[in-house]
Design a protein around this motif. Sequence first.
Motif, PDB file in Angstrom:
ATOM      1  N   GLU A 254       0.838  -1.218   0.000  1.00 63.59           N
ATOM      2  CA  GLU A 254       0.000   0.000   0.000  1.00 63.59           C
ATOM      3  C   GLU A 254       0.862   1.254   0.000  1.00 63.59           C
ATOM      4  OE1 GLU A 254      -0.342  -2.124   2.584  1.00 63.59           O
ATOM      5  OE2 GLU A 254      -2.171  -3.239   2.043  1.00 63.59           O
ATOM      6  N   LYS A 255       1.993   1.187   0.691  1.00 57.51           N
ATOM      7  CA  LYS A 255       2.860   2.362   0.779  1.00 57.51           C
ATOM      8  C   LYS A 255       3.313   2.782  -0.628  1.00 57.51           C
ATOM      9  CE  LYS A 255       7.223   3.815   2.926  1.00 57.51           C
ATOM     10  NZ  LYS A 255       8.298   3.411   3.856  1.00 57.51           N
TER      11      LYS A 255
ATOM     12  N   LEU B 234       1.908   1.746  -3.598  1.00 53.31           N
ATOM     13  CA  LEU B 234       0.740   2.081  -4.412  1.00 53.31           C
ATOM     14  C   LEU B 234       0.243   3.485  -4.073  1.00 53.31           C
ATOM     15  CD1 LEU B 234      -1.235  -1.299  -4.352  1.00 53.31           C
ATOM     16  CD2 LEU B 234       0.626  -0.567  -5.853  1.00 53.31           C
ATOM     17  N   ASP B 235       0.300   3.821  -2.779  1.00 59.77           N
ATOM     18  CA  ASP B 235      -0.140   5.139  -2.343  1.00 59.77           C
ATOM     19  C   ASP B 235       0.751   6.223  -2.934  1.00 59.77           C
ATOM     20  OD1 ASP B 235      -1.949   6.698  -0.640  1.00 59.77           O
ATOM     21  OD2 ASP B 235      -0.145   7.202   0.486  1.00 59.77           O
TER      22      ASP B 235
ATOM     23  N   GLY C  83      -0.001   6.419  -6.701  1.00 56.28           N
ATOM     24  CA  GLY C  83      -1.325   6.992  -6.938  1.00 56.28           C
ATOM     25  C   GLY C  83      -1.340   8.492  -6.684  1.00 56.28           C
ATOM     26  N   ARG C  84      -0.759   8.907  -5.555  1.00 55.72           N
ATOM     27  CA  ARG C  84      -0.731  10.335  -5.241  1.00 55.72           C
ATOM     28  C   ARG C  84       0.064  11.113  -6.281  1.00 55.72           C
ATOM     29  NH1 ARG C  84      -1.405  11.742   0.596  1.00 55.72           N
ATOM     30  NH2 ARG C  84      -2.490   9.949   1.461  1.00 55.72           N
TER      31      ARG C  84
ATOM     32  N   TYR D  20       0.494  10.438  -9.404  1.00 59.98           N
ATOM     33  CA  TYR D  20      -0.355  10.544 -10.601  1.00 59.98           C
ATOM     34  C   TYR D  20      -1.462  11.589 -10.386  1.00 59.98           C
ATOM     35  CZ  TYR D  20      -3.601   8.985 -14.274  1.00 59.98           C
ATOM     36  OH  TYR D  20      -4.450   8.929 -15.344  1.00 59.98           O
TER      37      TYR D  20
ATOM     38  N   LEU E 161      -3.439  -0.075 -10.250  1.00 57.46           N
ATOM     39  CA  LEU E 161      -2.816  -0.411  -8.962  1.00 57.46           C
ATOM     40  C   LEU E 161      -3.621  -1.457  -8.187  1.00 57.46           C
ATOM     41  CD1 LEU E 161      -1.816   3.203  -7.879  1.00 57.46           C
ATOM     42  CD2 LEU E 161      -0.338   1.486  -8.863  1.00 57.46           C
TER      43      LEU E 161
END
Lengths: 360, 360
Positions: free
Chosen positions: B267-268, B270-271, B274-275, B277, B360
């Motif tokens: 998650e770290k 992916l987070d 994602g952020r 992007y 993701l």
Amino acid sequence: MSPSVNIKRLLEARAELTDGGASGAPIVMSSRIRLARNLQGMCFPGRAKTAQRRDVLSTCENAVAQLPHMQEATVLHIDELGELERQVLVERHLISRELSQGEAGSGVIISREQDCAIMINEEDHLRIQVLRNGGSFEEIWSVIDEIDSKLEEDLDFAFSGELGYLTACPTNVGTGMRASVMLHLPGLVIDSQMDKVIRAVNQMGMVVRGLFGEGSDASGSIFQISNQQTLGEAEQDILTRLKGEAIDTIIEQERNARQRLLENEPEKILDKIGRAYGILQNGHVLSSAEAMSHLSLLRLAIDSGFIQEQWRGEVDRLLIEMQPGHIQLAACETIDSHERDTARASFLREETRRIPPPNL
Amino acid sequence: MSPSVNIKRLLEARAELTDGGASGAPIVMSSRIRLARNLQGMCFPGRAKTAQRRDVLSTCENAVAQLPHMQEATVLHIDELGELERQVLVERHLISRELSQGEAGSGVIISREQDCAIMINEEDHLRIQVLRNGGSFEEIWSVIDEIDSKLEEDLDFAFSGELGYLTACPTNVGTGMRASVMLHLPGLVIDSQMDKVIRAVNQMGMVVRGLFGEGSDASGSIFQISNQQTLGEAEQDILTRLKGEAIDTIIEQERNARQRLLENEPEKILDKIGRAYGILQNGHVLSSAEAMSHLSLLRLAIDSGFIQEQWRGEVDRLLIEMQPGHIQLAACETIDSHERDTARASFLREETRRIPPPNL
């Protein structure tokens, strides 16, 4: 009907209400009034034995059941609810944190529209609260005053000719009334003016606090303003003073702060709104506080016309449903804080994907 | 042809190259070798008079013009370029910062494919550099060795039988060769291992530095690894040792770090992706450093298969074009740092909108 089914019905009904557009207005998110009442000759809840508490509960439930406003209401007994269910009710501001920790004999009755919640055996025998999204005190007062009068036909309230309504805590004696508004003040927060505003409001004998009650931080730039005084002044005078002296002034200051920021530092605001939107749509780990702050900025974007008005209800709903209890209830289990942050991010990614990009 | 037209042609040609897929590989962004050479009997550039510098420039230009590799090359004289044009060339790593401050008699000849740039009258009379996206030293060495040999047929290089090629700065004497790779190491950065890696590489007598040369911070997790030694070892031995001892080891460590992070803290990562992007697509104020860091994460997303490989060239292009000189050249004027951050955010919003959300 099991409490779980009741809670489920409440959550679903609320979603309907919000989708129907029953959301707050710019700046004023919601307004509420609560009245504290006690039954003559009965121990205050904090001192009562369980049997006495059950007596009060049953007496009050019967009286409330007669109210025209409370037909089709949901009746909940706190000791029959799971921990997450209680937490969800607190997060929806339908019960207080204090009631959520209540023992046998505590309950709440919630109107079908969820605009009225009557807590039984919280600090006082009865805590009647009526709330409106956006809304005005006049309207709320006329509803709660009618409910109070109708209940008084059935119930014998503890009342002193000299002091007014008697309550468990002396700070509520008199009118037993606390009126509050939930204000969304991102302009004043970004402009670093909230400390000044809080001091000014306190000096008027009124109270400002963060979204989740006493002592909590102001998350998402959402603040509750309420009266402190309950004694020596008529209800409508208190309401007029609270609105005229505090709330209207703060709303005006917030409007000015927003206008100033958009004129002087437009990119700063557009950047904050854009990032909030981008992170909500793409983040994978989101704490309550961070999610609150981003959703607060989407609300500001709606107020400023960058996102269409039709999404206000959605954002207001997400502000409620991204809270820890709701996230866990949706996951059907108690999960730790890290898992919640992941589940919250996933929920918000999904939900905010439907909102078109702000027109910045 | 005015320099502006030349620069414009360079920028457009480069865009073509990148769109054509000539982008870097995972981890290894680019590799380059440069050779320092000087003309026998001529003052080093730092001591030469303008007339002598012009002589060297003209002699070298004539020799370079004969090279098969440099047909259709762009010839630029530094004193004929505007400040922004020089800056753009530095940002594209086509000239050094030192050359960009050069006086009359300094120039650069850039091959049509922009894979070879020969600086004239930088610190040495000639600095020949050949680079490849991704790429291997063997391939680059065979190209630069051929260019060097062909030039030596026309030019009389300062050479000592004992020391090798003579250079203005003693640290380049011998082979006159500096080989470097640009590595993208977000895994090691996120895992806080870069300090350890830098110490280990330094102990091998090699150098690690951030993207923009000596002393600069490592932005976007992009690091340059190069040899320090130029004396007492044959070119190919230096290249073999640089690759075998340092680069391959770091690449392996980066791969392990990424795998560990994706396994232990998915998650770290992916987070972060994602952020990055979300902010690129929605931000309104973006510094170079922040943009670099977000684009670096998009590159990681491509390496990890979350964004399709076809977007690598685009991301590598944006890493170049979001730099201050490029942003200002696009705006057709020198603008202050705040205006640049706004213009950069606007450019990146526009460009990244085309990239589909990471899977993701």
